[in-house]
Design an enzyme around this catalytic site. Structure first.
Site, PDB file in Angstrom:
ATOM      1  CE  LYS A 114      -4.390  -1.580   1.889  1.00  0.00           C
ATOM      2  NZ  LYS A 114      -5.469  -1.317   2.861  1.00  0.00           N
ATOM      3  CE  LYS A 196      -6.527  -8.679  -0.859  1.00  0.00           C
ATOM      4  NZ  LYS A 196      -7.076  -8.411   0.441  1.00  0.00           N
ATOM      5  CE  LYS A 199     -12.437  -2.667   0.377  1.00  0.00           C
ATOM      6  NZ  LYS A 199     -13.191  -3.376   1.393  1.00  0.00           N
TER       7      LYS A 199
HETATM    8  P1  AMP Z   1     -10.619  -5.660   3.469  1.00  0.00           P
HETATM    9  O1  AMP Z   1     -11.414  -5.472   2.252  1.00  0.00           O
HETATM   10  O2  AMP Z   1      -9.146  -5.620   3.195  1.00  0.00           O
HETATM   11  O3  AMP Z   1     -11.048  -4.803   4.625  1.00  0.00           O
HETATM   12  O4  AMP Z   1     -10.874  -7.172   3.916  1.00  0.00           O
HETATM   13  C1  AMP Z   1     -11.953  -7.560   4.737  1.00  0.00           C
HETATM   14  C2  AMP Z   1     -12.011  -9.054   4.897  1.00  0.00           C
HETATM   15  O5  AMP Z   1     -12.263  -9.681   3.628  1.00  0.00           O
HETATM   16  C3  AMP Z   1     -10.723  -9.685   5.434  1.00  0.00           C
HETATM   17  O6  AMP Z   1     -11.077 -10.755   6.300  1.00  0.00           O
HETATM   18  C4  AMP Z   1     -10.059 -10.219   4.199  1.00  0.00           C
HETATM   19  O7  AMP Z   1      -9.216 -11.309   4.491  1.00  0.00           O
HETATM   20  C5  AMP Z   1     -11.265 -10.649   3.360  1.00  0.00           C
HETATM   21  N1  AMP Z   1     -10.950 -10.608   1.924  1.00  0.00           N
HETATM   22  C6  AMP Z   1     -10.683  -9.497   1.190  1.00  0.00           C
HETATM   23  N2  AMP Z   1     -10.446  -9.825  -0.099  1.00  0.00           N
HETATM   24  C7  AMP Z   1     -10.568 -11.184  -0.176  1.00  0.00           C
HETATM   25  C8  AMP Z   1     -10.442 -12.139  -1.246  1.00  0.00           C
HETATM   26  N3  AMP Z   1     -10.152 -11.770  -2.494  1.00  0.00           N
HETATM   27  N4  AMP Z   1     -10.643 -13.439  -0.946  1.00  0.00           N
HETATM   28  C9  AMP Z   1     -10.947 -13.826   0.307  1.00  0.00           C
HETATM   29  N5  AMP Z   1     -11.068 -12.985   1.343  1.00  0.00           N
HETATM   30  C10 AMP Z   1     -10.887 -11.676   1.118  1.00  0.00           C
END
Ligand code: AMP
Ligand code: TRP
Length: 330
Positions: A114, A196, A199
């Site tokens: 990031k 992965k 967003k």
């Molecule tokens: P974040 O969007 O980074 O706040 O992630 C929130 C939650 O979603 C966390 O538990 C991440 O591990 C999960 N997460 C985000 N992107 C993925 C993905 N592509 N596959 C699986 N889990 C995800």
């Protein structure tokens, strides 16, 4: 109630949530709520580690909360709240900042990724982000933290900080364990299935948003990158196809072998079409519910106020313990 294990998890309202957030996090939370004492948080303090438009932050925060509810998280059984409503998180983060090392924070891969996008002006909050996450978790004496694989390193750090504090003073925090569900642990980018799904990708065809309308989901799936093998196999050599199979398994709760055998005589076009329909079928009712909830701001307010009250009460107890052990006059 008393002896139920505690779960804490959160998602940042830093944009619209993706299918990765849903399958990797929220869908698993719904399964855990019966068995555990769960705290599900909208981590808005984490979101401001990168610049947010105030009106978007407000909109996204309520949308994440509405998605939690629409996905089936029950407010009678769980504590749902907005992180900035519970000031112990910021206070504990400062204290724990003083028990965290620059060296260990520098090794965090999410920080490295990031911060590269921030040019010369890297906010210090991006660097100390994992300490705030540790505070979230430790304040509730959490046993288990259900997250996607990408958060493992932050959890390891949380455990180290907890152990360090406990050893320096006396046992203060429960040392939490990660809880990584097998299915949905990592949903991949539709355009580059070695990354992965996120967003923050520049190409919207890379991700499915939870709120994407059905026709958009179908279009994005039809453009999903596969390979030239032409046979539906579940192997690392065909990451695009593997990801589509994972999505089916995760939504339908079936095994990869079952999916592979269903497509023995079919091609990628069929697979993509079916995956699109499976996703639409799963998300459409949630989308309708989210829209309904967002039109009922009074109800959302009732939910987050009630959640903050409980979260404040529990988190203050741990914060006071920390302050006392450090030597602050109380
Ligand atoms: P974040 O969007 O980074 O706040 O992630 C929130 C939650 O979603 C966390 O538990 C991440 O591990 C999960 N997460 C985000 N992107 C993925 C993905 N592509 N596959 C699986 N889990 C995800
Ligand atoms: N850092 C997590 C992510 O980006 C979000 C998060 C913040 C979190 N605090 C947490 C997850 C506490 C679990 C527990 O996904």
């Amino acid at each position: 109630m008393e002896n139920k294990k505690v779960i804490f998890s959160g998602i940042q309202p830093s944009g619209s949530l993706t299918l990765g957030n849903y399958l990797g996090a929220i869908k698993n939370w719904v399964k855990l709520q019966e068995e555990y004492d769960c705290y599900f948080c909208v981590v808005d303090l984490h979101a401001i580690t990168v610049r947010q438009e105030p009106k978007d932050l407000r909109k996204n925060t309520l949308e994440v909360l509405a998605i939690y509810l629409a996905s089936g998280i029950d407010t009678d059984k769980n504590t749902l709240f907005i992180q900035s409503h519970v000031s112990a998180h910021s206070e504990a983060a400062w204290l724990l900042d003083c028990f965290s090392y620059v060296g260990e924070l520098s090794r965090m891969t999410q920080y490295k990724d990031k911060s590269q996008k921030q040019g010369d002006s890297i906010p210090a909050g991006l660097f100390t982000y994992p300490v705030l996450m540790a505070s979230d978790i430790l304040l509730y004496q959490t046993d288990l933290v259900p997250v996607g694989k990408d958060q493992m390193q932050h959890l390891e750090l949380t455990r180290n900080i907890a152990e360090r504090f406990n050893n320096l003073y006396s046992p203060t925090f429960k040392v939490p364990e990660p809880y990584i569900a097998k299915e949905g642990a990592k949903i991949m980018d539709l355009q580059d299935p070695t990354k992965k799904m996120s967003k923050s990708s520049e190409n919207p065809n890379s991700y499915i948003l939870i709120m994407d309308p059905p026709e958009v989901i179908r279009k994005k799936l039809s453009r999903a990158v596969t390979d030239s093998v032409g046979i539906v196999n579940y192997t690392d050599d065909q990451p695009g196809v593997k990801n589509l199979i994972d999505i089916i398994c995760c939504i339908k709760g079936i095994s990869t072998e079952e999916v592979v055998s269903q497509y023995a005589n079919k091609g990628y076009a069929d697979l993509k079409k079916d995956v699109a329909e499976i996703i639409v079928e799963e998300l459409f009712p949630i989308q309708e519910k989210v829209k309904e909830l967002l039109n009922n701001k009074a109800y959302l307010e009732e939910v987050y106020k009630k959640g903050a009250e409980k979260a404040n009460y529990i988190s203050r107890k741990t914060l006071r313990k920390m302050q006392k052990k450090i030597g602050f006059i109380q």
